[in-house]
Enzyme design. Structure first.
Site, short mmCIF file in Angstrom:
data_model
loop_
_atom_site.label_atom_id
_atom_site.label_comp_id
_atom_site.label_asym_id
_atom_site.label_seq_id
_atom_site.Cartn_x
_atom_site.Cartn_y
_atom_site.Cartn_z
N LYS A 209 50.19 -31.62 20.57
CA LYS A 209 49.51 -30.42 20.06
C LYS A 209 48.13 -30.36 20.67
O LYS A 209 47.31 -31.27 20.48
CB LYS A 209 49.42 -30.49 18.53
N LYS A 266 53.08 -27.85 21.52
CA LYS A 266 52.41 -26.67 20.98
C LYS A 266 51.05 -26.48 21.61
O LYS A 266 50.31 -27.47 21.67
CB LYS A 266 52.26 -26.87 19.48
C1 PBG Z 1 47.37 -26.49 11.37
C2 PBG Z 1 48.27 -25.62 12.17
C3 PBG Z 1 47.82 -24.69 13.10
C4 PBG Z 1 48.97 -24.03 13.54
C5 PBG Z 1 50.07 -24.56 12.90
N1 PBG Z 1 49.64 -25.57 12.04
C6 PBG Z 1 46.46 -24.33 13.53
C7 PBG Z 1 45.46 -25.32 13.86
O1 PBG Z 1 45.76 -26.44 14.29
O2 PBG Z 1 44.29 -24.99 13.69
C8 PBG Z 1 48.92 -22.92 14.55
C9 PBG Z 1 50.07 -22.02 14.62
C10 PBG Z 1 49.83 -20.77 15.35
O3 PBG Z 1 48.77 -20.54 15.96
O4 PBG Z 1 50.75 -19.94 15.33
N2 PBG Z 1 47.66 -27.74 11.09
#
Ligand code: PBG
Length: 340
Positions: A209, A266
């Site tokens: 991520k 991601k």
């Molecule tokens: C947070 C989380 C995020 C997303 C999914 N879980 C955002 C972040 O890390 O700030 C993002 C998903 C998206 O942008 O569609 N744990």
């Protein structure tokens, strides 16, 4: 088939003419290598508390925050359409947020009530739940901050995540999805689940991520941006550096060692190389999250008339599959399932 107006001298002496495969609609279909199936799609859904009408998320056209009863209705419809899984995100009342995300540990919080309601009405639909503190913290970070407020504490956060995951399993979540990027959280969550008897609850690790600008619209949707007072919340001390490929792979493989059942990359579209490398490096199913900003980009360009909406949507998803994703979390899930 030969063009009678093209003089013979212009004919190339070619043994290989790859365009033969693309000459007819039939051969194009026969030689297609990648397919998008409904079973590949996981629909992210947002839930809010109270008996309120559906609320649009401004930067994500077509995406709604739903009350629990509206959410259950949507789950029934997705299930009928052939979608197998949803990923649930709570947008909680700002008054319930605090520095340590206490609400995350309450067995009757919004997210857990929503899970129970879905599982009661549509038990066969797989529910994926995020394990991270950001929907519950006043600062919008995924974990607990140190005294100075400038660093997310690792081990203390992992302890909270374990508690969260066990509560989720208890509520009926099928797949817990740690999205926090703390070290050692997958192993710790696996142990916590097993010790509580939840040996069949799976872990989908947000393994690679990245600290991405593409999460902006999501942070509006769950209110973590307004809680923090900034859309560009800096998560660089725990999410991956977008410049790093090897580090991403090393981190993903650690999640496998620690017991993850699925590995996730991601965002998806800007990180197709990471999807491919992860696919090649593991035998586990690989998921990719086409995040809010990727969705918003396609909508925005289409609204301006600069991109063909359906074609760019479908191409973005096909590319993620071609890169090697077995599963795709995407806000397009429902509309694509309505067509394939
Ligand atoms: C947070 C989380 C995020 C997303 C999914 N879980 C955002 C972040 O890390 O700030 C993002 C998903 C998206 O942008 O569609 N744990």
């Amino acid at each position: 088939m030969n063009d009678p107006y093209s003089p013979e001298d212009f004919k190339l002496d070619l043994t290989r003419r790859p365009r033969r495969l693309r000459r007819h609609a039939a051969t194009l279909a026969m030689t297609q290598e990648t397919w998008l199936r409904k079973e590949d799609l996981i629909a992210p859904l947002f839930v809010v508390d109270g008996d309120v009408p559906k609320e649009p998320v401004e930067s994500m056209p077509g995406v709604l925050r739903r009350s629990i009863s509206e959410l259950v209705q949507e789950c029934r419809e997705l299930d009928a359409l052939g979608i197998r899984a949803i990923a649930l995100f709570p947008s909680i009342d700002p008054a319930l947020k605090d520095e340590v995300g206490s609400e995350a540990g309450k067995p009757d919080n919004l997210a857990l009530r929503a899970v129970k309601a879905i599982k009661e009405s549509v038990p066969e639909l797989i529910v994926v739940a995020d394990v991270a503190l950001d929907p519950f913290t006043s600062h919008g970070h995924d974990g607990l901050l140190n005294q100075a407020g400038d660093y997310v504490l690792n081990d203390e956060t992992v302890e909270r995540l374990c508690q969260m995951a066990v509560l989720q399993a208890e509520a009926g979540v099928d797949i817990v999805a740690p999205s926090d990027m703390m070290d050692g959280r997958v192993g710790a969550i696996r142990r916590a689940l097993d010790e509580s008897g939840y040996i069949d609850t799976s872990i989908m690790a947000y393994s690679a991520k990245f600290a991405s600008a593409y999460y902006g619209p999501f942070r509006e949707a769950v209110g973590s941006a307004s809680a923090a007072g900034t859309k560009l919340l800096d998560k660089k001390t725990y999410q991956l550096n977008p410049a790093n490929r090897r580090e991403a792979l090393a981190d993903a493989l650690l999640d496998e060692e620690e017991g993850a059942d699925y590995l996730m990359v991601k965002p998806a579209g800007p990180y197709l190389d990471i999807i491919r490398e992860t696919r090649d490096a593991t035998a586990l199913p690989v998921a990719a999250y086409q995040v809010s900003g990727e969705y918003a980009q396609i909508h925005a360009a289409a609204q301006l008339g600069w991109l063909d909406y359906e074609k760019s949507r479908d191409e973005s998803l096909m590319s993620i599959k071609r890169a090697g994703a077995d599963l795709i979390l995407t806000y397009f899930a429902r509309e694509v399932a309505e067509r394939v």
